[in-house]
Every structure is written in C-alpha cells, then in structure tokens.
Design an enzyme around this catalytic site. Sequence first.
Site, PDB file in Angstrom:
ATOM      1  CE  LYS A  75      -2.061  -1.073   3.862  1.00 52.45           C
ATOM      2  NZ  LYS A  75      -1.323  -2.312   4.133  1.00 52.45           N
ATOM      3  NE  ARG A 126      -3.973  -0.912  10.037  1.00 53.60           N
ATOM      4  CZ  ARG A 126      -2.851  -0.471   9.449  1.00 53.60           C
ATOM      5  NH1 ARG A 126      -2.804   0.688   8.823  1.00 53.60           N
ATOM      6  NH2 ARG A 126      -1.787  -1.212   9.484  1.00 53.60           N
ATOM      7  NE  ARG A 177       7.362  -3.073   5.999  1.00 52.97           N
ATOM      8  CZ  ARG A 177       6.025  -2.980   6.051  1.00 52.97           C
ATOM      9  NH1 ARG A 177       5.380  -2.214   5.191  1.00 52.97           N
ATOM     10  NH2 ARG A 177       5.347  -3.637   6.956  1.00 52.97           N
ATOM     11  NE  ARG A 197       6.713  -1.039  10.137  1.00 53.05           N
ATOM     12  CZ  ARG A 197       5.491  -0.931   9.619  1.00 53.05           C
ATOM     13  NH1 ARG A 197       5.346  -0.418   8.407  1.00 53.05           N
ATOM     14  NH2 ARG A 197       4.437  -1.315  10.296  1.00 53.05           N
ATOM     15  NE  ARG A 245       2.072  -4.717  11.504  1.00 49.77           N
ATOM     16  CZ  ARG A 245       3.107  -4.613  10.665  1.00 49.77           C
ATOM     17  NH1 ARG A 245       4.224  -5.252  10.914  1.00 49.77           N
ATOM     18  NH2 ARG A 245       3.012  -3.873   9.609  1.00 49.77           N
TER      19      ARG A 245
END
Length: 230
Positions: A13, A88, A128, A161, A172
């Site tokens: 996203k 969300r 990531r 992260r 998540r």
Amino acid sequence: MNVIFVGPPGAGKGTQATRLARCLGIPHVGSGDLLRAVRAQDTPLGHEAKEYMDTGRLVPDDLTIRIVEARLARPDAVNGVILDGFPRSLPQAERLDASLGRGKTTWPDAVVYIKASRDVVIERMAGRWICQQCGSVYHIPAVAPSAIGRCDVCGAPLVQRSDETPAIQAVRYDVYEHDTLPLIDYYQQRGVLVEIDGEQGVDAVTGDISAAIEEKRGARPVASGSGSQR
Ligand code: ADP
Ligand code: AMP
C-alpha cells in the site's frame, strides 16, 4: 480526488500510494507514519501509541482519528488525498464518511484494495527495510537499494521496523482479517472498490492501479458538489 488504499500489512500500500500521490499531485497520508511520529514522542500519547503498535494491535480509534483528522485539515489536503492504512475498521470508515465525505456526491472516488495472500505479505514484511532519515521503503531482494544497507535517495542507513518480528506480523495479519477485511464489502456495496492483484511485481501493480484510477476519473461527474476537489 480522494483515494483510499486497503489491504493486508505488507501488501504494498505504502509503495503504491507514494507513486499515485506523486502522479496526482496530492498528499500521501499514511496513518502508520503519523502514528509512528506520535510514538516517537516521550509523552502520554506517545506511550499509549507505542503500547498498541509494538504489539501489532490497532491504536484506539479516538487517538487515531484525532491524528488523521488533524492531518486532513491542513491546507495541502484541500484538493484531495491518498489515504494509506486509514480507515482500518468500520467505525473509522463511518467517521471518515461523516467528516471528509460530508456534502460530497462522490466519496471516496476510489478504494484500491491490494490483494495478496498471507504467505506473500509475511515474506514482504520480513524483507522490508526503511530509510531512517527519509522513510524510503525497500525490500531485499525485490526492491533492493544499489548500495547494501544505504538509501538510494539520501544515503542514510536502512533499518527494519520494530514491529516486524514474526510474532507481531502474525498478530497484525489477524487484526487485519478481523477488523479491516469487512471494509472490502462496505466499499464494494458503494461501487467504489477496485481490486488489484498485489502479488505481481511493483511496476505491474502500479500499471493496474493507474488504469483503474483513470477509469474512475473519467467516470466522475463534472462540477459536482465537491467544490475544489479534482
Ligand atoms: P504496506 O504499506 O502495505 O505495509 P509496503 O509498501 O511497505 O506495504 O511494502 C511491503 C514490503 O514489500 C516493502 O519492503 C516493499 O518494498 C515490498 N513491496 C511492495 N510491493 C511489492 C511488490 N509488488 N513486489 C515485491 N515487493 C514489494
Ligand atoms: P502500518 O505502518 O500501516 O503498517 O501501521 C503500523 C501500526 O500503526 C499498526 O500495526 C497499528 O498499530 C497502527 N495503525 C496504523 N494505522 C492505524 C489505524 N488506521 N487504526 C489503528 N491503528 C493504526
């Protein structure tokens, strides 16, 4: 134009919202980015955000909505925004309809649903890497920087992260299925949902999103009640 990006964590996203925002010349508003800035502060609100974010849960609506609405009230958002990661949950979507959507005949213009399987997004989150200075996002090996561990844009070190451990990723994803997935039906019923195959390469996903947005722009009524919206 107002576009919302929905999809599982790690679907792409942020990557795609950044590109679309640049192309349309409107701001990219990522609720995760806004909340990370709050979390970084040594304040009661920062501590509250940290408690939820570091365990993979959604930050409570009252705090999240306040932070996002303050961002949307800034002058650069007057011609529309690309919303990434917000809403969300259904209560957040209803709140957004009542604020940003109020008085508009077409709202939102499009909801881009980037669809990708659990296995794919878990792999993407694991790979990531983020620039700690400018926030550019990489993936090793799919979107690799030219120099190992350094940002192509500003040369600063890349970091992972803190909510990117396998256990937090799993939470998540479960939170996404429970709280966020109902938004797909919510927006589909309104005729604004565009489903994109997020398991393709980055450029192929961008191509599909651009085509879908062009189609939506072509279909928008001219001089609707949306004032200065594009
Ligand atoms: P989200 O904002 O949905 O959490 P990101 O845009 O941060 O997702 O993407 C998650 C990770 O996957 C990042 O490391 C990014 O570089 C990478 N990525 C994004 N899109 C693709 C794609 N189409 N193919 C491979 N990797 C991708
Ligand atoms: P993201 O950067 O989108 O992956 O979001 C990181 C974290 O920020 C999430 O795991 C949540 O804890 C929090 N967050 C981001 N957006 C929202 C939202 N709309 N509502 C509640 N919490 C959010």
